[in-house]
Write an enzyme that holds these catalytic residues in place. Sequence first.
Site, PDB file in Angstrom:
ATOM      1  N   CYS A  10      -0.224   8.917   4.674  1.00 58.45           N
ATOM      2  CA  CYS A  10      -0.298   7.688   5.465  1.00 58.45           C
ATOM      3  C   CYS A  10       0.075   7.980   6.928  1.00 58.45           C
ATOM      4  CB  CYS A  10       0.633   6.635   4.874  1.00 58.45           C
ATOM      5  SG  CYS A  10       2.392   7.015   5.102  1.00 58.45           S
ATOM      6  N   CYS A  13       3.598   9.235   7.375  1.00 59.75           N
ATOM      7  CA  CYS A  13       3.771  10.616   6.915  1.00 59.75           C
ATOM      8  C   CYS A  13       3.251  11.593   7.967  1.00 59.75           C
ATOM      9  CB  CYS A  13       3.054  10.835   5.591  1.00 59.75           C
ATOM     10  SG  CYS A  13       3.680   9.807   4.249  1.00 59.75           S
TER      11      CYS A  13
END
Length: 79
Positions: A10, A13
């Site tokens: 994501c 991340c």
Amino acid sequence: MKIEVLGTGCPKCKKTYKNAKKAIKELEVDGEVTKVYETAEIAKRGVMSTPALSINGEIKISGEVPGVEEIKDLIEGIN
């Protein structure tokens, strides 16, 4: 030094990964930053919320995006 960013890829991340790479570069530390995407591996390590940051196999942060300075502080605490 081995730094791992645990998460599904994501945006949070990706930002954590970028911050970790920058922290290593700024500190001029000999280290490697890798990504761990597999949910089974993330769960096996006890991470319930991503992104998570592991340094030398120990989860240091989970569920938030650490800034570059925060990561540098964690690295310096180990060295």
